[in-house]
Design a protein around this motif. Structure first.
Motif, PDB file in Angstrom:
ATOM      1  N   ALA A  42       0.795  -1.270  -0.081  1.00 32.60           N
ATOM      2  CA  ALA A  42       0.032  -0.027  -0.098  1.00 32.60           C
ATOM      3  C   ALA A  42       0.900   1.430   0.015  1.00 32.60           C
ATOM      4  N   LEU A  43       1.955   1.246   0.745  1.00 31.84           N
ATOM      5  CA  LEU A  43       2.956   2.512   0.867  1.00 31.84           C
ATOM      6  C   LEU A  43       3.968   2.555  -0.128  1.00 31.84           C
ATOM      7  N   ARG A  44       4.216   1.422  -0.878  1.00 32.08           N
ATOM      8  CA  ARG A  44       5.491   1.724  -1.657  1.00 32.08           C
ATOM      9  C   ARG A  44       4.938   1.302  -3.245  1.00 32.08           C
ATOM     10  N   HIS A  45       3.970   0.499  -3.461  1.00 34.26           N
ATOM     11  CA  HIS A  45       3.744  -0.077  -4.920  1.00 34.26           C
ATOM     12  C   HIS A  45       2.622   0.211  -5.440  1.00 34.26           C
ATOM     13  N   PHE A  46       1.383   0.194  -4.475  1.00 33.97           N
ATOM     14  CA  PHE A  46       0.207   0.440  -5.305  1.00 33.97           C
ATOM     15  C   PHE A  46      -0.985   0.999  -4.304  1.00 33.97           C
ATOM     16  N   PRO A  47      -0.578   2.156  -3.918  1.00 35.25           N
ATOM     17  CA  PRO A  47      -1.784   3.030  -3.094  1.00 35.25           C
ATOM     18  C   PRO A  47      -3.153   2.963  -3.791  1.00 35.25           C
ATOM     19  N   GLU A  48      -3.241   3.189  -4.923  1.00 36.62           N
ATOM     20  CA  GLU A  48      -4.470   3.417  -5.573  1.00 36.62           C
ATOM     21  C   GLU A  48      -5.293   2.346  -5.745  1.00 36.62           C
ATOM     22  N   ASP A  49      -4.552   1.380  -6.006  1.00 39.26           N
ATOM     23  CA  ASP A  49      -5.262  -0.260  -6.109  1.00 39.26           C
ATOM     24  C   ASP A  49      -6.047  -0.659  -4.829  1.00 39.26           C
ATOM     25  N   VAL A  50      -5.297  -0.107  -3.535  1.00 36.54           N
ATOM     26  CA  VAL A  50      -6.352  -0.564  -2.331  1.00 36.54           C
ATOM     27  C   VAL A  50      -6.945   0.646  -1.851  1.00 36.54           C
ATOM     28  N   GLY A  51      -7.042   1.522  -2.902  1.00 36.93           N
ATOM     29  CA  GLY A  51      -7.989   2.803  -2.422  1.00 36.93           C
ATOM     30  C   GLY A  51      -7.553   4.124  -1.407  1.00 36.93           C
ATOM     31  N   ILE A  52      -6.087   4.153  -1.302  1.00 38.40           N
ATOM     32  CA  ILE A  52      -5.652   5.343  -0.360  1.00 38.40           C
ATOM     33  C   ILE A  52      -5.050   6.389  -1.511  1.00 38.40           C
ATOM     34  N   GLU A  53      -4.960   7.737  -0.674  1.00 35.27           N
ATOM     35  CA  GLU A  53      -4.463   8.827  -1.338  1.00 35.27           C
ATOM     36  C   GLU A  53      -3.036   9.131  -0.918  1.00 35.27           C
ATOM     37  N   MET A  54      -2.134   9.207  -1.793  1.00 34.01           N
ATOM     38  CA  MET A  54      -0.583   9.520  -1.237  1.00 34.01           C
ATOM     39  C   MET A  54      -0.399  10.862  -1.962  1.00 34.01           C
ATOM     40  N   GLY A 105      12.046   2.243  -0.434  1.00 38.12           N
ATOM     41  CA  GLY A 105      11.432   1.084  -1.310  1.00 38.12           C
ATOM     42  C   GLY A 105      10.397   1.007  -2.464  1.00 38.12           C
ATOM     43  N   HIS A 106      10.147   2.540  -2.676  1.00 34.80           N
ATOM     44  CA  HIS A 106       8.965   2.697  -3.355  1.00 34.80           C
ATOM     45  C   HIS A 106       9.403   2.399  -4.887  1.00 34.80           C
ATOM     46  N   SER A 107       8.118   1.891  -5.534  1.00 33.56           N
ATOM     47  CA  SER A 107       8.052   1.751  -7.048  1.00 33.56           C
ATOM     48  C   SER A 107       7.226   2.810  -7.754  1.00 33.56           C
ATOM     49  N   VAL A 108       6.546   3.475  -6.919  1.00 35.16           N
ATOM     50  CA  VAL A 108       5.619   4.646  -7.187  1.00 35.16           C
ATOM     51  C   VAL A 108       6.600   5.583  -7.210  1.00 35.16           C
ATOM     52  N   GLU A 109       6.476   6.773  -8.125  1.00 34.72           N
ATOM     53  CA  GLU A 109       7.009   7.845  -7.906  1.00 34.72           C
ATOM     54  C   GLU A 109       6.787   8.901  -6.654  1.00 34.72           C
ATOM     55  N   VAL A 110       7.991   9.119  -5.647  1.00 32.73           N
ATOM     56  CA  VAL A 110       7.772  10.037  -4.732  1.00 32.73           C
ATOM     57  C   VAL A 110       8.804  10.765  -4.516  1.00 32.73           C
ATOM     58  N   ASP A 111       8.860  11.977  -3.996  1.00 36.81           N
ATOM     59  CA  ASP A 111      10.072  12.691  -3.816  1.00 36.81           C
ATOM     60  C   ASP A 111      10.402  12.833  -2.543  1.00 36.81           C
ATOM     61  N   LEU A 112      11.581  11.973  -2.232  1.00 34.39           N
ATOM     62  CA  LEU A 112      12.177  11.930  -1.140  1.00 34.39           C
ATOM     63  C   LEU A 112      13.499  12.645  -0.793  1.00 34.39           C
TER      64      LEU A 112
END
Length: 212
Positions: A42-54, A105-112
């Motif tokens: 949910a927090l690294r790879h597919f937040p939208e698939d489980v229904g959360i906004e990041m 460990g993110h595969s979704v794009e985030v600015d760290l």
């Protein structure tokens, strides 16, 4: 297994590492593993698939994640979610007030890069297989399935990480001090892991043994 010591908080194992108290049961091994896989996804790879906004920095609302988690796991509670985060020896996640995110460990794009302090170590390390070593020395280290390169803060940590994937890892040394002076962004996530968008080949060499 996750338990909670009245004095020292959540811990993993049979007894509190600080005082030896057996603590209160919170989560067994099977549920810990299942919940850990879900939170990681949910927090690294597919937040939208489980229904959360990041948000762009990887933060999601803690209550929103907990609500989604409860729909999948009837036994999922806010305490069990928090216990998973606070007892994690690898520091994979962090909670800030009402928000939670994965540190790496993110595969979704985030600015760290803008979120963590600049690395202050002169040298960093990266373990690879024999087959990969020459290619990375020629082309540099860049992420493939993740957004960032995960470098280790010590030779031993790099060897430990690489040994999961190969029996005889080659450890590459990164001249982080020079790279950062030349404008390469490198940030510290925790005591073991440092992140970069990529490391050009001119800053990389091979280390044969620990301490060289």
């Amino acid at each position: 297994m996750i338990r909670k010591c009245k004095e020292h908080g959540y811990f993993r194992g049979e007894s509190c590492p600080d005082c030896g108290d057996e603590g209160r049961y919170v989560l067994d091994d099977d549920r810990e593993e299942r919940l850990g896989r879900f939170i990681s996804g949910a927090l690294r790879h597919f937040p939208e698939d489980v229904g959360i906004e990041m948000d762009p920095q990887g933060w999601v609302e803690l209550n929103q994640l907990c609500d989604v988690m409860k729909k999948r796991y009837k036994w999922g509670t806010m305490e069990r979610l928090i216990s998973l985060v606070e007892s994690d020896r690898k520091g994979r996640y962090e909670i800030d007030d009402d928000f939670i995110r994965a540190r790496y460990g993110h595969s979704v794009e985030v600015d760290l890069i803008s979120e963590y302090p600049e690395n202050d170590l002169s040298y960093l390390y990266y373990g690879v297989s024999q087959e990969e070593a020459d290619m990375l020395l020629d082309n540099g280290i860049y992420p493939i399935r993740q957004c960032y390169v995960h470098l280790s803060t010590s030779f031993d940590k790099a060897k430990e990480a690489a040994s999961v994937h190969t029996d005889n890892p080659v450890i590459l040394e990164v001249d982080a001090e020079t790279a950062q002076q030349d404008g390469v962004d490198i940030v510290t996530v925790n005591d073991d892991i440092v992140l970069a968008r990529g490391i050009p080949p001119e800053y990389i060499s091979v280390v044969e043994e620990s301490g060289e």
